[in-house]
Scaffold this motif. Structure first.
Motif, PDB file in Angstrom:
ATOM      1  N   ILE B   2       0.860  -1.192   0.000  1.00 62.00           N
ATOM      2  CA  ILE B   2       0.000   0.000   0.000  1.00 62.00           C
ATOM      3  C   ILE B   2       0.893   1.237   0.000  1.00 62.00           C
ATOM      4  O   ILE B   2       1.817   1.338   0.797  1.00 62.00           O
ATOM      5  N   GLU B   3       0.606   2.156  -0.915  1.00 62.05           N
ATOM      6  CA  GLU B   3       1.370   3.401  -0.931  1.00 62.05           C
ATOM      7  C   GLU B   3       0.412   4.583  -1.076  1.00 62.05           C
ATOM      8  O   GLU B   3      -0.402   4.615  -1.997  1.00 62.05           O
ATOM      9  N   ALA B   4       0.486   5.507  -0.122  1.00 59.90           N
ATOM     10  CA  ALA B   4      -0.361   6.700  -0.184  1.00 59.90           C
ATOM     11  C   ALA B   4       0.509   7.906  -0.446  1.00 59.90           C
ATOM     12  O   ALA B   4       1.541   8.093   0.202  1.00 59.90           O
ATOM     13  N   ILE B   5       0.112   8.706  -1.450  1.00 63.18           N
ATOM     14  CA  ILE B   5       0.846   9.934  -1.759  1.00 63.18           C
ATOM     15  C   ILE B   5      -0.135  11.091  -1.723  1.00 63.18           C
ATOM     16  O   ILE B   5      -1.089  11.128  -2.501  1.00 63.18           O
ATOM     17  N   ASP B   6       0.070  12.005  -0.808  1.00 65.88           N
ATOM     18  CA  ASP B   6      -0.817  13.168  -0.646  1.00 65.88           C
ATOM     19  C   ASP B   6      -2.286  12.762  -0.593  1.00 65.88           C
ATOM     20  O   ASP B   6      -3.143  13.377  -1.222  1.00 65.88           O
ATOM     21  N   LEU B   7      -2.554  11.726   0.161  1.00 69.77           N
ATOM     22  CA  LEU B   7      -3.923  11.211   0.270  1.00 69.77           C
ATOM     23  C   LEU B   7      -4.778  12.149   1.121  1.00 69.77           C
ATOM     24  O   LEU B   7      -4.446  12.439   2.260  1.00 69.77           O
ATOM     25  N   SER B   8      -5.860  12.654   0.520  1.00 69.57           N
ATOM     26  CA  SER B   8      -6.773  13.532   1.245  1.00 69.57           C
ATOM     27  C   SER B   8      -8.192  13.037   1.064  1.00 69.57           C
ATOM     28  O   SER B   8      -8.532  12.473   0.030  1.00 69.57           O
ATOM     29  N   VAL B   9      -9.026  13.261   2.087  1.00 77.09           N
ATOM     30  CA  VAL B   9     -10.423  12.878   1.992  1.00 77.09           C
ATOM     31  C   VAL B   9     -11.296  14.015   2.470  1.00 77.09           C
ATOM     32  O   VAL B   9     -11.035  14.615   3.521  1.00 77.09           O
ATOM     33  N   LYS B  10     -12.274  14.358   1.665  1.00 69.99           N
ATOM     34  CA  LYS B  10     -13.264  15.343   2.076  1.00 69.99           C
ATOM     35  C   LYS B  10     -14.605  14.644   2.189  1.00 69.99           C
ATOM     36  O   LYS B  10     -14.982  13.863   1.325  1.00 69.99           O
ATOM     37  N   ILE B  11     -15.337  14.937   3.265  1.00 71.16           N
ATOM     38  CA  ILE B  11     -16.719  14.457   3.338  1.00 71.16           C
ATOM     39  C   ILE B  11     -17.589  15.701   3.339  1.00 71.16           C
ATOM     40  O   ILE B  11     -17.508  16.512   4.260  1.00 71.16           O
ATOM     41  N   GLY B  12     -18.362  15.868   2.294  1.00 70.23           N
ATOM     42  CA  GLY B  12     -19.049  17.138   2.091  1.00 70.23           C
ATOM     43  C   GLY B  12     -17.990  18.205   1.852  1.00 70.23           C
ATOM     44  O   GLY B  12     -17.123  18.032   0.996  1.00 70.23           O
ATOM     45  N   LYS B  13     -18.028  19.270   2.601  1.00 74.86           N
ATOM     46  CA  LYS B  13     -17.012  20.307   2.428  1.00 74.86           C
ATOM     47  C   LYS B  13     -15.910  20.194   3.470  1.00 74.86           C
ATOM     48  O   LYS B  13     -14.963  20.964   3.484  1.00 74.86           O
ATOM     49  N   LYS B  14     -16.093  19.205   4.364  1.00 73.31           N
ATOM     50  CA  LYS B  14     -15.158  19.105   5.474  1.00 73.31           C
ATOM     51  C   LYS B  14     -13.954  18.252   5.103  1.00 73.31           C
ATOM     52  O   LYS B  14     -14.093  17.130   4.623  1.00 73.31           O
ATOM     53  N   GLN B  15     -12.785  18.799   5.321  1.00 72.01           N
ATOM     54  CA  GLN B  15     -11.560  18.061   5.065  1.00 72.01           C
ATOM     55  C   GLN B  15     -11.292  17.145   6.260  1.00 72.01           C
ATOM     56  O   GLN B  15     -11.052  17.609   7.366  1.00 72.01           O
ATOM     57  N   ILE B  16     -11.361  15.831   6.035  1.00 74.98           N
ATOM     58  CA  ILE B  16     -11.178  14.904   7.154  1.00 74.98           C
ATOM     59  C   ILE B  16      -9.725  14.430   7.221  1.00 74.98           C
ATOM     60  O   ILE B  16      -9.136  14.365   8.286  1.00 74.98           O
ATOM     61  N   THR B  41     -10.833   6.222  11.699  1.00 70.01           N
ATOM     62  CA  THR B  41     -11.831   5.398  11.017  1.00 70.01           C
ATOM     63  C   THR B  41     -11.985   5.807   9.551  1.00 70.01           C
ATOM     64  O   THR B  41     -12.146   4.958   8.675  1.00 70.01           O
ATOM     65  N   THR B  42     -11.864   7.123   9.291  1.00 72.91           N
ATOM     66  CA  THR B  42     -11.919   7.580   7.898  1.00 72.91           C
ATOM     67  C   THR B  42     -10.771   6.976   7.096  1.00 72.91           C
ATOM     68  O   THR B  42     -10.957   6.533   5.957  1.00 72.91           O
ATOM     69  N   LEU B  43      -9.597   6.934   7.715  1.00 76.20           N
ATOM     70  CA  LEU B  43      -8.449   6.328   7.031  1.00 76.20           C
ATOM     71  C   LEU B  43      -8.727   4.854   6.727  1.00 76.20           C
ATOM     72  O   LEU B  43      -8.460   4.369   5.625  1.00 76.20           O
ATOM     73  N   MET B  44      -9.305   4.148   7.701  1.00 79.48           N
ATOM     74  CA  MET B  44      -9.645   2.743   7.487  1.00 79.48           C
ATOM     75  C   MET B  44     -10.645   2.602   6.339  1.00 79.48           C
ATOM     76  O   MET B  44     -10.523   1.719   5.500  1.00 79.48           O
ATOM     77  N   ARG B  45     -11.631   3.485   6.336  1.00 82.36           N
ATOM     78  CA  ARG B  45     -12.663   3.361   5.303  1.00 82.36           C
ATOM     79  C   ARG B  45     -12.106   3.650   3.916  1.00 82.36           C
ATOM     80  O   ARG B  45     -12.479   2.995   2.941  1.00 82.36           O
ATOM     81  N   VAL B  46     -11.210   4.620   3.830  1.00 77.26           N
ATOM     82  CA  VAL B  46     -10.660   4.917   2.506  1.00 77.26           C
ATOM     83  C   VAL B  46      -9.732   3.784   2.065  1.00 77.26           C
ATOM     84  O   VAL B  46      -9.713   3.402   0.885  1.00 77.26           O
ATOM     85  N   LEU B  47      -9.008   3.175   3.023  1.00 73.46           N
ATOM     86  CA  LEU B  47      -8.159   2.030   2.674  1.00 73.46           C
ATOM     87  C   LEU B  47      -8.998   0.817   2.291  1.00 73.46           C
ATOM     88  O   LEU B  47      -8.549  -0.059   1.558  1.00 73.46           O
ATOM     89  N   GLY B  48     -10.237   0.770   2.790  1.00 74.23           N
ATOM     90  CA  GLY B  48     -11.142  -0.323   2.430  1.00 74.23           C
ATOM     91  C   GLY B  48     -11.902  -0.043   1.139  1.00 74.23           C
ATOM     92  O   GLY B  48     -12.732  -0.841   0.722  1.00 74.23           O
ATOM     93  N   GLY B  49     -11.631   1.107   0.535  1.00 75.17           N
ATOM     94  CA  GLY B  49     -12.278   1.433  -0.734  1.00 75.17           C
ATOM     95  C   GLY B  49     -13.707   1.906  -0.581  1.00 75.17           C
ATOM     96  O   GLY B  49     -14.515   1.790  -1.496  1.00 75.17           O
ATOM     97  N   MET B  50     -14.045   2.434   0.603  1.00 70.13           N
ATOM     98  CA  MET B  50     -15.424   2.854   0.845  1.00 70.13           C
ATOM     99  C   MET B  50     -15.644   4.336   0.546  1.00 70.13           C
ATOM    100  O   MET B  50     -16.777   4.789   0.512  1.00 70.13           O
ATOM    101  N   LEU B  51     -14.568   5.095   0.390  1.00 69.57           N
ATOM    102  CA  LEU B  51     -14.712   6.551   0.243  1.00 69.57           C
ATOM    103  C   LEU B  51     -13.948   7.058  -0.968  1.00 69.57           C
ATOM    104  O   LEU B  51     -12.881   6.534  -1.293  1.00 69.57           O
ATOM    105  N   PRO B  52     -14.473   8.101  -1.612  1.00 62.93           N
ATOM    106  CA  PRO B  52     -13.684   8.756  -2.658  1.00 62.93           C
ATOM    107  C   PRO B  52     -12.564   9.571  -2.006  1.00 62.93           C
ATOM    108  O   PRO B  52     -12.695  10.002  -0.866  1.00 62.93           O
ATOM    109  N   TYR B  53     -11.466   9.750  -2.741  1.00 64.92           N
ATOM    110  CA  TYR B  53     -10.320  10.440  -2.144  1.00 64.92           C
ATOM    111  C   TYR B  53      -9.611  11.261  -3.195  1.00 64.92           C
ATOM    112  O   TYR B  53      -9.870  11.142  -4.396  1.00 64.92           O
TER     113      TYR B  53
END
Lengths: 331, 245
Positions: B2-16, B41-53
């Motif tokens: 697994i390699e993350a480069i500048d991984l960011s997640v927004k839910i709605g307008k909120k930067q998580i 938990t957000t990190l887990m969900r994005v690693l599980g492919g549940m969230l756009p990033y």
């Protein structure tokens, strides 16, 4: 035979007996054994009772088969909704079908009796599509939003229907009878078209039996196990909505069958959809057929079957609630 | 792996999650630790492919967003944090569901006893999942994840709600898995002693990645939680001085 197959087999036998019994009941009482023998002789080319055959074939059979089909359609749609939304209160009308159909039918009664069915179908589908569009979150249907969207759309369409009925001189008794649901207009055409629709759409739903159990675990868990939840939801909800709208446009809004059949099914056969789905279908068919037999044999003249299904369905639901095995089964 | 480069997640307008960079190798045991609301938990969900990033998230040489659900499930299994099921499936049926990805008619799957045995719940096989305890259910979920046979298992606070014996057994099971394991952990001692790498999260950012059993980790969590910790006997992390003054 395994117990679960035995249960399914018993439900099927019950349905066959139910069909024969329903055919024998009516203004002209045809004895139980004459029903089978008349049909048997007819197909064997032997001499048969012509009057019995006319009544059986042209009056009773289409109605009986339509009841069986629509019971099955409502039960399958109810189960799908309960599973996909993971909501024990799910029923086939959750996506706004009933109110959409009611509005379409009200407009139809204003124009001409011949357009009631097509308009009811068109507006039911319109309501479904509006609900679907509102409920899309990140390209996927959100169950939570869809329940609320369905309620909102239902209210909107109901309000429009009520407005029409109130303001215009709609045939009130006709609309009311339609809204309460009844199979009095059944004919072979209806049976034929609904059979075709079911033959196309039921396999699309049955195909996803392995996924349904996993969907009960919640969207994220189902996804994590490899289920394409987006596809399952889209295909099954769309198929069941189309076939339900079709059924509703033929016979009006028949309540409780879609809600209660899957619950009875769970009680007698368990949670796994590979048994629950066929069981619900058979239970729905049995329930609606029995209710319709009661509705049309009312001594004071026929009453809308929707009244009977609610009379039978509501106490059943209350019983299930009191037994507490509704949410906490097994505890 | 697994390699993350500048991984960011927004839910709605909120930067998580903000600009996370990290690499996780095959068979590493990773603990994710951090205060509530840090984005674990957000990190887990994005690693599980549940969230756009946004940014890059490369799993096994391929961008996460390009995976089909079925292919991703062969690589990663995600065991959720809180799970209650009112449904009347047996433990056996429940674990068989993990086989869905290889056998679509999963109820025909065979040989699931080894997974039940691996987490020590073979005796529960015929029980219904809505009648067993929280700790037992947690083990059932892990057995199901094992049945899925992924290369990465993600666990969100696997030992919460468990008694000490169950915690001990479960930790031993997790650490002996021949898989990449990513766990959200609240117990700093468990993170310190059991995991090879510890990612500390704070305010949606990666505060740092530390080796297990390192003094740097203890210094870092002292700063994060603003409690001065020390290591006792090379094993225990405890606040310095008497507990209450």
């Amino acid at each position: 035979m395994k117990p679960k197959f035995l249960i399914l087999f018993s439900l099927l036998i019950l349905l066959i007996l139910n069909i024969l019994f329903s055919i024998s009941i009516g203004p002209v009482r045809i004895p139980f054994d004459s029903v089978t023998s008349t049909i048997f002789y007819y197909f064997m080319g032997d001499p048969y009772n012509r009057i019995y055959m006319l009544i059986i074939f042209y009056i009773r059979m289409p109605r009986v088969f339509l009841a069986v089909l629509i019971g099955a359609v409502l039960a399958i749609s109810g189960l799908i909704t309960q599973t996909i939304f993971r909501n024990p209160l799910g029923d086939p009308y959750l996506t706004g079908i009933a109110s959409g159909a009611a509005l379409g039918a009200s407009i139809g009664f204003l124009i001409s009796p011949f357009v009631v069915e097509p308009l009811a179908f068109a507006f039911a589908m319109l309501a479904v599509f509006i609900t679907f569009i509102i409920s899309r979150v990140d390209g996927e249907f959100s169950p939570e939003i869809m329940i609320l969207a369905g309620i909102a759309v239902s209210f909107l369409f109901s309000a429009l229907a009520s407005y029409l009925i109130y303001l215009k001189e709609v045939n009130l008794r006709g609309v009311l009878f339609w809204l309460l649901g009844g199979l009095y207009g059944a004919n072979w055409n209806d049976v034929f078209y609904l059979t075709i629709a079911s033959l196309i759409l039921f396999p699309l739903i049955l195909y996803f039996v392995p996924e349904f159990d996993l969907m009960l675990m919640g969207d994220e868990q189902a996804k994590s196990m490899g289920v394409d939840t987006k596809r399952v939801k889209l295909i099954t909800l769309l198929s069941s909505s189309i076939v339900t709208s079709f059924a509703v446009s033929m016979v009006g809004i028949i309540g409780f069958i879609g809600l209660v059949s899957p619950h009875i099914g769970r009680k007698i056969i368990g949670e796994s959809h590979r048994f629950l789905l066929p069981a619900s279908i058979l239970i729905g068919a049995n329930l609606l057929l029995a209710s319709d037999t009661i509705a049309r044999s009312n001594p004071g003249g026929e009453i809308p079957v929707g009244i009977i299904t609610s009379f039978v369905g509501a106490p059943l639901l209350i019983y299930l609630l009191i037994r507490r095995r509704f949410f906490d089964r097994g505890n | 792996m697994i390699e993350a480069i500048d991984l960011s997640v927004k839910i709605g307008k909120k930067q998580i999650l903000k600009n996370l960079n990290f690499v996780i190798h095959e068979r590493e045991k990773i603990a994710i630790i951090g205060p509530n609301g840090a984005g674990k938990t957000t990190l887990m969900r994005v690693l599980g492919g549940m969230l756009p990033y946004e940014g890059k998230l490369i799993i096994n040489g391929k961008e996460m967003s390009e995976y089909r659900r079925q292919d991703l499930a062969k690589l990663i299994s995600y065991v959720p944090q809180i799970f209650y099921t009112p449904y009347t499936f047996t433990v056996e049926e429940f674990v068989k569901m993990g086989k869905y990805i290889s056998i679509r008619n999963w109820w025909n799957a065979e040989g699931i006893d080894r997974y039940l045995d691996e987490v020590g719940i073979l005796n529960l096989k015929a029980r219904y999942v809505n009648t067993i305890s929280g700790g037992e259910l947690q083990k059932v979920l892990i057995a199901r994840a094992l049945a899925q046979n992924p290369r990465i298992i993600m666990l969100d606070e696997p030992t919460s709600h468990l008694d000490p014996k169950a915690v001990f057994e479960l930790n031993r099971t997790i650490i002996n898995l021949e898989k990449t394991v990513i766990s959200v952990v609240h117990d700093i001692n468990a993170a310190f002693n059991l995991y090879s790498k510890i990612m500390i999260m704070a305010n949606g950012q990666l505060y740092g990645i530390f080796s297990g059993k390192s003094k740097e980790f203890v210094d870092a969590i002292s700063r994060i939680y603003q409690i001065e910790y020390e290591i006792l006997d090379g094993k225990f992390i405890v606040p310095k001085g008497p507990y209450f003054q």
